[in-house]
Design a protein around this motif. Structure first.
Motif, PDB file in Angstrom:
ATOM      1  N   THR A  48       0.855  -1.179   0.000  1.00 45.13           N
ATOM      2  CA  THR A  48       0.000   0.000   0.000  1.00 45.13           C
ATOM      3  C   THR A  48       0.893   1.230   0.000  1.00 45.13           C
ATOM      4  O   THR A  48       2.081   1.130   0.279  1.00 45.13           O
ATOM      5  N   PRO A  49       0.351   2.412  -0.285  1.00 45.75           N
ATOM      6  CA  PRO A  49       1.193   3.602  -0.329  1.00 45.75           C
ATOM      7  C   PRO A  49       1.888   3.901   1.003  1.00 45.75           C
ATOM      8  O   PRO A  49       2.998   4.395   1.006  1.00 45.75           O
ATOM      9  N   PHE A  50       1.265   3.609   2.115  1.00 46.90           N
ATOM     10  CA  PHE A  50       1.871   3.878   3.406  1.00 46.90           C
ATOM     11  C   PHE A  50       2.494   2.608   3.953  1.00 46.90           C
ATOM     12  O   PHE A  50       1.803   1.610   4.151  1.00 46.90           O
ATOM     13  N   THR A  51       3.782   2.614   4.175  1.00 45.97           N
ATOM     14  CA  THR A  51       4.455   1.450   4.745  1.00 45.97           C
ATOM     15  C   THR A  51       5.137   1.870   6.032  1.00 45.97           C
ATOM     16  O   THR A  51       6.297   2.233   6.040  1.00 45.97           O
ATOM     17  N   GLY A  52       4.380   1.870   7.113  1.00 44.41           N
ATOM     18  CA  GLY A  52       4.915   2.256   8.414  1.00 44.41           C
ATOM     19  C   GLY A  52       5.510   1.056   9.118  1.00 44.41           C
ATOM     20  O   GLY A  52       4.897   0.498  10.020  1.00 44.41           O
ATOM     21  N   THR A  53       6.676   0.652   8.683  1.00 42.54           N
ATOM     22  CA  THR A  53       7.341  -0.500   9.292  1.00 42.54           C
ATOM     23  C   THR A  53       7.842  -0.135  10.683  1.00 42.54           C
ATOM     24  O   THR A  53       7.872   1.047  11.064  1.00 42.54           O
ATOM     25  N   SER A  54       8.266  -1.118  11.435  1.00 38.99           N
ATOM     26  CA  SER A  54       8.829  -0.846  12.760  1.00 38.99           C
ATOM     27  C   SER A  54      10.073   0.030  12.629  1.00 38.99           C
ATOM     28  O   SER A  54      10.316   0.898  13.463  1.00 38.99           O
ATOM     29  N   TYR A  55      10.844  -0.159  11.558  1.00 39.35           N
ATOM     30  CA  TYR A  55      12.027   0.673  11.337  1.00 39.35           C
ATOM     31  C   TYR A  55      11.626   2.132  11.116  1.00 39.35           C
ATOM     32  O   TYR A  55      12.243   3.046  11.649  1.00 39.35           O
ATOM     33  N   TYR A  56      10.584   2.349  10.309  1.00 37.49           N
ATOM     34  CA  TYR A  56      10.111   3.718  10.055  1.00 37.49           C
ATOM     35  C   TYR A  56       9.753   4.407  11.368  1.00 37.49           C
ATOM     36  O   TYR A  56      10.201   5.511  11.645  1.00 37.49           O
ATOM     37  N   TRP A  57       8.935   3.752  12.180  1.00 31.14           N
ATOM     38  CA  TRP A  57       8.471   4.366  13.426  1.00 31.14           C
ATOM     39  C   TRP A  57       9.618   4.554  14.420  1.00 31.14           C
ATOM     40  O   TRP A  57       9.684   5.579  15.093  1.00 31.14           O
TER      41      TRP A  57
END
Length: 154
Positions: free
Chosen positions: A39-48
């Motif tokens: 999906t357009p938003f990929t809020g992985t644990s790394y991102y957060w």
């Protein structure tokens, strides 16, 4: 008559694993369809974990596992006072460590993305429900990870 062998995909193997876990009433089931495109938003644990300021923007505070998931200090599996940033950046490879990491990312994603495959109550319920064993935690962490990476459709 020749029998054709079925070569199971990773989603088939995951489904079989989860059915075994679910048959023991260990995890609250959530219907989802794996996909190959994110999906357009990929809020992985790394991102957060790399953007702790975003957590404060979303929640208004940094928070802890206990406050996010309603896990009290009586839970012996994980300490309730672990910060969300610490949970996201932990490198523990067991099921509980993965659940803390991926579950926290899913919790945040469910708050900021209305197309995320899990609602916030579903994230909380499945997180708490999978604390019963390391196997259940690992299975749920894998589902959360797939959702965080955009590999599950809502």
């Amino acid at each position: 008559m020749e029998r054709k062998m079925h070569n199971p995909t990773s989603s088939t193997v995951l489904t079989i694993l989860l059915l075994g876990v679910l048959s023991q009433n260990l995890v609250v089931p959530v219907t989802c369809t794996p996909t190959s495109s994110p999906t357009p938003f990929t809020g992985t644990s790394y991102y957060w974990s790399s953007n702790p300021g975003r957590i404060k923007e979303v929640l208004g505070w940094v928070g802890t596992i206990g406050s996010a998931f309603g896990v009290g200090s009586s839970n012996n599996k994980i300490p309730s006072n672990v910060s969300l940033v610490h949970a996201l950046s932990n490198t523990t490879s067991d099921g509980l460590g993965a659940l803390c990491r991926e579950g926290t990312a899913s919790f945040l994603n469910s708050l900021v993305n209305n197309k995320f495959p899990y609602t916030t109550p579903q994230v909380r319920d499945t997180f708490v429900g999978s604390l019963v064993s390391d196997i259940a935690a690992a299975a749920q962490a894998n589902l959360f990870k797939m959702a965080n990476e955009g590999r599950i459709n809502p």
